[in-house]
Write a protein that holds these residues in place. Structure first.
Motif, PDB file in Angstrom:
ATOM      1  N   SER A 100       0.834  -1.207   0.000  1.00  7.27           N
ATOM      2  CA  SER A 100       0.000   0.000   0.000  1.00  7.27           C
ATOM      3  C   SER A 100       0.867   1.255   0.000  1.00  7.27           C
ATOM      4  O   SER A 100       0.568   2.238  -0.698  1.00  7.27           O
ATOM      5  N   LEU A 101       1.962   1.232   0.755  1.00  2.00           N
ATOM      6  CA  LEU A 101       2.874   2.370   0.798  1.00  2.00           C
ATOM      7  C   LEU A 101       3.518   2.599  -0.565  1.00  2.00           C
ATOM      8  O   LEU A 101       3.674   3.744  -1.008  1.00  2.00           O
ATOM      9  N   ALA A 102       3.873   1.515  -1.239  1.00  2.00           N
ATOM     10  CA  ALA A 102       4.483   1.625  -2.565  1.00  2.00           C
ATOM     11  C   ALA A 102       3.510   2.247  -3.551  1.00  2.00           C
ATOM     12  O   ALA A 102       3.885   3.103  -4.366  1.00  2.00           O
ATOM     13  N   ARG A 103       2.260   1.850  -3.500  1.00  2.00           N
ATOM     14  CA  ARG A 103       1.264   2.406  -4.417  1.00  2.00           C
ATOM     15  C   ARG A 103       1.038   3.887  -4.147  1.00  2.00           C
ATOM     16  O   ARG A 103       0.864   4.682  -5.086  1.00  2.00           O
ATOM     17  N   ARG A 104       1.060   4.281  -2.875  1.00  2.00           N
ATOM     18  CA  ARG A 104       0.897   5.701  -2.551  1.00  2.00           C
ATOM     19  C   ARG A 104       2.115   6.500  -3.002  1.00  2.00           C
ATOM     20  O   ARG A 104       1.991   7.659  -3.417  1.00  2.00           O
ATOM     21  N   THR A 105       3.280   5.876  -2.947  1.00  2.00           N
ATOM     22  CA  THR A 105       4.515   6.565  -3.333  1.00  2.00           C
ATOM     23  C   THR A 105       4.517   6.921  -4.815  1.00  2.00           C
ATOM     24  O   THR A 105       4.902   8.030  -5.204  1.00  2.00           O
ATOM     25  N   VAL A 106       4.080   5.988  -5.658  1.00  2.00           N
ATOM     26  CA  VAL A 106       4.111   6.231  -7.105  1.00  2.00           C
ATOM     27  C   VAL A 106       2.866   6.966  -7.593  1.00  2.00           C
ATOM     28  O   VAL A 106       2.815   7.393  -8.754  1.00  2.00           O
ATOM     29  N   ALA A 107       1.874   7.132  -6.731  1.00  2.00           N
ATOM     30  CA  ALA A 107       0.633   7.788  -7.153  1.00  2.00           C
ATOM     31  C   ALA A 107       0.868   9.238  -7.550  1.00  2.00           C
ATOM     32  O   ALA A 107       0.095   9.808  -8.333  1.00  2.00           O
ATOM     33  N   ASP A 108       1.926   9.858  -7.020  1.00  2.00           N
ATOM     34  CA  ASP A 108       2.220  11.254  -7.336  1.00  2.00           C
ATOM     35  C   ASP A 108       2.859  11.424  -8.710  1.00  2.00           C
ATOM     36  O   ASP A 108       3.039  12.554  -9.164  1.00  2.00           O
ATOM     37  N   SER A 109       3.231  10.321  -9.333  1.00  2.00           N
ATOM     38  CA  SER A 109       3.804  10.386 -10.678  1.00  2.00           C
ATOM     39  C   SER A 109       2.722  10.009 -11.687  1.00  2.00           C
ATOM     40  O   SER A 109       2.363   8.837 -11.801  1.00  2.00           O
ATOM     41  N   PRO A 110       2.165  10.962 -12.434  1.00  5.32           N
ATOM     42  CA  PRO A 110       1.054  10.675 -13.357  1.00  5.32           C
ATOM     43  C   PRO A 110       1.388   9.604 -14.391  1.00  5.32           C
ATOM     44  O   PRO A 110       0.554   8.755 -14.693  1.00  5.32           O
ATOM     45  N   HIS A 111       2.618   9.643 -14.919  1.00  9.92           N
ATOM     46  CA  HIS A 111       2.998   8.681 -15.955  1.00  9.92           C
ATOM     47  C   HIS A 111       3.028   7.258 -15.390  1.00  9.92           C
ATOM     48  O   HIS A 111       2.478   6.326 -15.982  1.00  9.92           O
ATOM     49  N   ILE A 112       3.669   7.106 -14.232  1.00  9.86           N
ATOM     50  CA  ILE A 112       3.754   5.781 -13.614  1.00  9.86           C
ATOM     51  C   ILE A 112       2.374   5.284 -13.222  1.00  9.86           C
ATOM     52  O   ILE A 112       2.032   4.111 -13.430  1.00  9.86           O
ATOM     53  N   ALA A 113       1.548   6.179 -12.665  1.00 12.10           N
ATOM     54  CA  ALA A 113       0.194   5.793 -12.257  1.00 12.10           C
ATOM     55  C   ALA A 113      -0.640   5.358 -13.465  1.00 12.10           C
ATOM     56  O   ALA A 113      -1.398   4.392 -13.393  1.00 12.10           O
ATOM     57  N   ALA A 114      -0.490   6.075 -14.585  1.00 11.22           N
ATOM     58  CA  ALA A 114      -1.247   5.727 -15.791  1.00 11.22           C
ATOM     59  C   ALA A 114      -0.822   4.366 -16.330  1.00 11.22           C
ATOM     60  O   ALA A 114      -1.667   3.558 -16.740  1.00 11.22           O
ATOM     61  N   MET A 115       0.471   4.100 -16.340  1.00  8.24           N
ATOM     62  CA  MET A 115       0.964   2.807 -16.806  1.00  8.24           C
ATOM     63  C   MET A 115       0.505   1.682 -15.898  1.00  8.24           C
ATOM     64  O   MET A 115       0.167   0.579 -16.356  1.00  8.24           O
ATOM     65  N   ALA A 116       0.475   1.942 -14.601  1.00  7.53           N
ATOM     66  CA  ALA A 116       0.010   0.932 -13.637  1.00  7.53           C
ATOM     67  C   ALA A 116      -1.473   0.636 -13.838  1.00  7.53           C
ATOM     68  O   ALA A 116      -1.906  -0.518 -13.772  1.00  7.53           O
ATOM     69  N   ASP A 117      -2.255   1.689 -14.093  1.00  6.97           N
ATOM     70  CA  ASP A 117      -3.689   1.492 -14.343  1.00  6.97           C
ATOM     71  C   ASP A 117      -3.910   0.662 -15.599  1.00  6.97           C
ATOM     72  O   ASP A 117      -4.802  -0.200 -15.646  1.00  6.97           O
ATOM     73  N   TYR A 118      -3.106   0.915 -16.626  1.00  3.33           N
ATOM     74  CA  TYR A 118      -3.231   0.158 -17.875  1.00  3.33           C
ATOM     75  C   TYR A 118      -2.906  -1.319 -17.641  1.00  3.33           C
ATOM     76  O   TYR A 118      -3.594  -2.208 -18.144  1.00  3.33           O
ATOM     77  N   ALA A 119      -1.853  -1.565 -16.871  1.00  8.00           N
ATOM     78  CA  ALA A 119      -1.473  -2.948 -16.569  1.00  8.00           C
ATOM     79  C   ALA A 119      -2.563  -3.649 -15.769  1.00  8.00           C
ATOM     80  O   ALA A 119      -2.892  -4.814 -16.029  1.00  8.00           O
ATOM     81  N   ARG A 120      -3.141  -2.945 -14.807  1.00  2.00           N
ATOM     82  CA  ARG A 120      -4.218  -3.549 -14.006  1.00  2.00           C
ATOM     83  C   ARG A 120      -5.449  -3.831 -14.858  1.00  2.00           C
ATOM     84  O   ARG A 120      -6.153  -4.815 -14.638  1.00  2.00           O
ATOM     85  N   SER A 121      -5.701  -2.969 -15.850  1.00  2.00           N
ATOM     86  CA  SER A 121      -6.823  -3.191 -16.750  1.00  2.00           C
ATOM     87  C   SER A 121      -6.643  -4.493 -17.533  1.00  2.00           C
ATOM     88  O   SER A 121      -7.557  -5.314 -17.620  1.00  2.00           O
ATOM     89  N   ARG A 122      -5.463  -4.695 -18.089  1.00  2.00           N
ATOM     90  CA  ARG A 122      -5.185  -5.933 -18.828  1.00  2.00           C
ATOM     91  C   ARG A 122      -5.248  -7.142 -17.906  1.00  2.00           C
ATOM     92  O   ARG A 122      -5.740  -8.206 -18.280  1.00  2.00           O
ATOM     93  N   MET A 123      -4.739  -6.968 -16.687  1.00  2.00           N
ATOM     94  CA  MET A 123      -4.738  -8.064 -15.724  1.00  2.00           C
ATOM     95  C   MET A 123      -6.158  -8.498 -15.380  1.00  2.00           C
ATOM     96  O   MET A 123      -6.463  -9.695 -15.320  1.00  2.00           O
TER      97      MET A 123
END
Length: 207
Positions: A100-123
């Motif tokens: 949870s801490l890791a996800r909050r850490t990268v949430a401030d980076s729009p690019h990383i957050a967008a890529m993570a959302d895309y990966a979760r969508s495919r998953m």
């Protein structure tokens, strides 16, 4: 460029993506359900109701029902795969708190957050279709067993093999995306945390 509209726009895009994911999973589940019902009803009965099922009102209701089924299948698939997902996550995160801490850490980076959302969508799509592949295989086997077809035994065997391949394929895709996501999240979190002290002003490093 104004920043005021970005959060709302991002939320709309995320909601649309989630709707599409659920619908993609739900359509497969609905097809399996229709196949099973058709097998129970029999060939002659399905010939009688086919014109009704092809009507526009029924098609609209089927689409809405597919969305509801998609939610149920997604939750069921998540429940079935959760133990394995937690084992995969434990390779990179020692606890739920660390994750949870890791996800909050990268949430401030729009690019990383967008890529993570895309990966979760495919998953999520692959996860749902693991279960859909199994359900569709069962539905097709029931249809072949009940409907007048030639080479019934051969078709049933072929359907079972193809269904098994799809289950394994979607499962492998889900596992690959899941592992890659955890690995990248762990690396990105480490990179961000390593760069924070050197920023002085607290600005995160560019990606």
């Amino acid at each position: 460029m104004s920043e005021s509209g970005k959060p709302e726009a991002s939320g709309v895009i995320a909601a649309t993506a989630m709707f599409i994911e659920v619908l993609v999973v739900g359509i497969g589940a609905f097809a399996a359900l229709v196949g099973c019902v058709s097998a129970v009803a029999g060939y002659s009965n399905m010939q009688k109701v086919a014109p009704i099922l092809a009507s526009t009102p029924v098609s609209g209701a089927a689409l809405a029902f597919s969305y509801a089924l998609g939610i149920a299948i997604d939750r069921a698939a998540d429940f079935l795969l959760t133990p394995h997902r937690r084992r995969l996550r434990s390779r990179y995160f020692s606890s739920n708190v660390a994750y949870s801490l890791a996800r909050r850490t990268v949430a401030d980076s729009p690019h990383i957050a967008a890529m993570a959302d895309y990966a979760r969508s495919r998953m999520r799509i692959c996860r749902g279709w693991v279960l859909n592949s199994l359900l569709l295989s069962v539905a097709f086997i029931l249809l072949i067993s009940r409907f007048p077809v030639q080479d019934r035994a051969l078709l049933i065997a072929a359907t079972a093999v193809m269904g098994g391949l799809f289950v394994v394929g979607f499962y492998a895709a889900w596992m690959n995306i899941t592992v890659t996501g955890y690995k990248k999240l762990s690396q990105q979190t480490s990179d961000i945390q390593a760069n924070v002290p050197s920023q002085g002003s607290g600005v995160t490093a560019s990606t």
